[in-house]
Design a protein around this motif. Structure first.
Motif, PDB file in Angstrom:
ATOM      1  N   PRO A 369       0.807  -1.223   0.000  1.00 16.48           N
ATOM      2  CA  PRO A 369       0.000   0.000   0.000  1.00 16.48           C
ATOM      3  C   PRO A 369       0.840   1.272   0.000  1.00 16.48           C
ATOM      4  O   PRO A 369       0.504   2.245  -0.691  1.00 16.48           O
ATOM      5  CB  PRO A 369      -0.824  -0.124   1.288  1.00 16.48           C
ATOM      6  CG  PRO A 369      -0.917  -1.600   1.513  1.00 16.48           C
ATOM      7  CD  PRO A 369       0.407  -2.151   1.074  1.00 16.48           C
ATOM      8  N   LEU A 444      -8.174  -3.455  -4.777  1.00 16.24           N
ATOM      9  CA  LEU A 444      -6.979  -3.192  -3.967  1.00 16.24           C
ATOM     10  C   LEU A 444      -6.742  -4.316  -2.951  1.00 16.24           C
ATOM     11  O   LEU A 444      -5.617  -4.771  -2.769  1.00 16.24           O
ATOM     12  CB  LEU A 444      -7.118  -1.848  -3.242  1.00 16.24           C
ATOM     13  CG  LEU A 444      -6.885  -0.600  -4.101  1.00 16.24           C
ATOM     14  CD1 LEU A 444      -7.330   0.648  -3.351  1.00 16.24           C
ATOM     15  CD2 LEU A 444      -5.407  -0.487  -4.501  1.00 16.24           C
ATOM     16  N   PHE A 448      -3.417  -6.634  -2.714  1.00 19.32           N
ATOM     17  CA  PHE A 448      -2.602  -6.784  -1.517  1.00 19.32           C
ATOM     18  C   PHE A 448      -2.530  -8.235  -1.070  1.00 19.32           C
ATOM     19  O   PHE A 448      -1.488  -8.714  -0.592  1.00 19.32           O
ATOM     20  CB  PHE A 448      -3.171  -5.908  -0.378  1.00 19.32           C
ATOM     21  CG  PHE A 448      -3.214  -4.434  -0.718  1.00 19.32           C
ATOM     22  CD1 PHE A 448      -2.346  -3.881  -1.646  1.00 19.32           C
ATOM     23  CD2 PHE A 448      -4.149  -3.605  -0.118  1.00 19.32           C
ATOM     24  CE1 PHE A 448      -2.393  -2.522  -1.946  1.00 19.32           C
ATOM     25  CE2 PHE A 448      -4.194  -2.245  -0.426  1.00 19.32           C
ATOM     26  CZ  PHE A 448      -3.312  -1.717  -1.337  1.00 19.32           C
TER      27      PHE A 448
END
Length: 454
Positions: A369, A444, A448
């Motif tokens: 991130p 996202l 991740f």
């Protein structure tokens, strides 16, 4: 296992395709429109083969081929509530609230559509559904006459009501029931050339507002357009006359951009269709037309606020009915809106999908991130715009006005009444921004998770 229910997505896909066939029979120019869009899209993709990411190409091309949106106008709260239940059978939910009185059209609306990524890829069929606002008719006698006419009609067949109830009871429909549902539901959207009113009553409604006459005078909410999606709406606008089709004067929505945003729309002029009235008089009615749309990036609330601000400014000083001049004027007004993906992303003006490049490996010891921007610059993480699935009230009103024979609409603050609309609907509408934010967040989180496993 003939009692096994089938997917709502399958029912929606069947219904969308059946409606397209029906509309092509009712409005032959619609078939020509589909041909124009297909040829334009094929030509565009040959010149821009990277339009869709490689891993999305198959599903995006399938979606582009079947994508349609329709529009209907309802007269009563009970019609809206039942329509909500009908669309629910097909996995379509009410998304967004639109106040078209802001552009001089006496309706407010929502869009029934699928809301999950998977459902959208199968078939993103949408129906922009408007409810007439009788309180905006300032002639009390006319308002009461319209109310009585609308309350006396039933736009749904008895069998489709039974199938809606059956779907709720058994949590879906079987294959055979789904086919029957599609056939019965289509009856609601068909064109009826026999009016519910006399010629004098029709003319009185028409004089007050053409859209009021369209909603009140007929047996049902005939589908008044069915819109395919093009990748190059400017080209479609240019070539329609070559096919004997006259487009509306200007393309509605934002101007041509490197990164398309929201929604751009154009249409061909409404047909003049013969009507028989209750007093056996004959006349003509214009309401049904062909529309084309081009979809771009879904904007965040911040992006939408900037768009609305620039739209108001551009509309206030736009006096041209020439599309080239209109587009130049809007392009100048929208120069303040960033037109590259990275600026739009960094300024949080739009929603994006984040995916790992095919074959790429992310550093296992890196805080992904925190280093997302760097990974994007390196080309390891791909950023693609999330497509806007919804509508623009001013553009919708502009299309309505053009095809109802009205003057060019002007933007105002309008007279919204979301609570009244939701009361009629029987539930709250879904906030469209939350749906786009969820798609972005899911991409996202998946990215991740993939980095943690590598």
């Amino acid at each position: 296992m003939d009692k096994q229910t089938i997917s709502q997505d399958v029912i929606r896909d069947r219904f969308s395709k059946a409606m397209s066939q029906m509309y092509q029979q009712e409005v032959p120019q619609y078939g020509t429109l589909l041909q124009i869009v297909k040829e334009t899209n094929t030509d565009y993709l040959s010149k821009h083969p990277d339009t869709f990411a490689e891993h999305q190409q198959g599903s995006e091309l399938n979606r582009l081929d079947v994508e349609r949106h329709g529009a209907i106008r309802l007269g009563t709260a009970s019609e809206l509530a039942t329509m909500k239940d009908l669309f629910a059978v097909m996995g379509m939910s009410p998304v967004g609230y639109y106040d078209l009185s802001a552009a001089g059209v006496p309706v407010h609306s929502t869009a029934f559509r699928p809301i999950t990524e998977q459902a959208l890829l199968i078939n993103p069929f949408r129906v922009f559904t408007s409810l007439l606002r009788l309180e905006l008719i300032d002639n009390s006698d006319l308002r009461e006459k319209a109310r009585k006419i609308l309350e006396a009609r039933d736009i749904f067949s008895p069998r489709v009501r039974e199938l809606i109830a059956l779907s709720e009871q058994q949590n879906g429909l079987t294959d055979g029931q789904a086919d029957e549902f599609v056939s019965e539901a289509l009856k609601t959207f068909r064109w009826h050339s026999d009016a519910l009113v006399s010629l004098d009553s029709y003319n009185a409604l028409l004089e007050h507002h053409r859209l009021i006459a369209d909603v009140v005078s007929f047996k049902g909410p005939h589908i008044n357009h069915l819109t395919p999606r093009t990748l190059d709406i400017d080209q479609v606008q240019r070539i329609m006359p070559q096919f004997g089709i006259t487009p509306k004067e200007v393309i509605e929505g934002p101007p041509l951009r490197h990164v398309p945003i929201l929604l751009r729309q154009t249409s061909f002029k409404a047909l003049s269709e013969r009507i028989t009235f209750t007093d056996s008089e004959e006349g003509k009615h214009t309401a049904r037309f062909g529309e084309i749309e081009q979809r771009g990036l879904a904007l965040t609330p911040e992006g939408r606020a900037l768009y609305d601000q620039l739209l108001l400014r551009a509309s206030a000083s736009d006096t041209s009915n020439n599309n080239d001049q209109h587009q130049q004027h809007f392009a100048h007004a929208f120069a303040a809106f960033p037109d590259d993906i990275e600026s739009l992303r960094q300024q949080k003006l739009g929603y994006f999908r984040y995916t790992l490049k095919n074959g790429a490996k992310l550093p296992a010891d890196q805080n992904i991130p925190a280093h997302l921007d760097s990974l994007i610059k390196q080309g390891l993480v791909l950023v693609t715009p999330i497509i806007y699935e919804d509508f623009l009230p001013v553009s919708a009103a502009g299309i309505f006005q053009s095809n109802l024979g009205s003057e060019k609409s002007h933007v105002s603050s309008g007279n919204p009444n979301r609570s009244a609309f939701e009361t009629a609907l029987g539930r709250e509408v879904i906030d469209e921004f939350s749906l786009y934010a969820e798609i972005e967040a899911t991409s996202l989180n998946q990215l991740f998770a993939e980095s943690a496993q590598s």
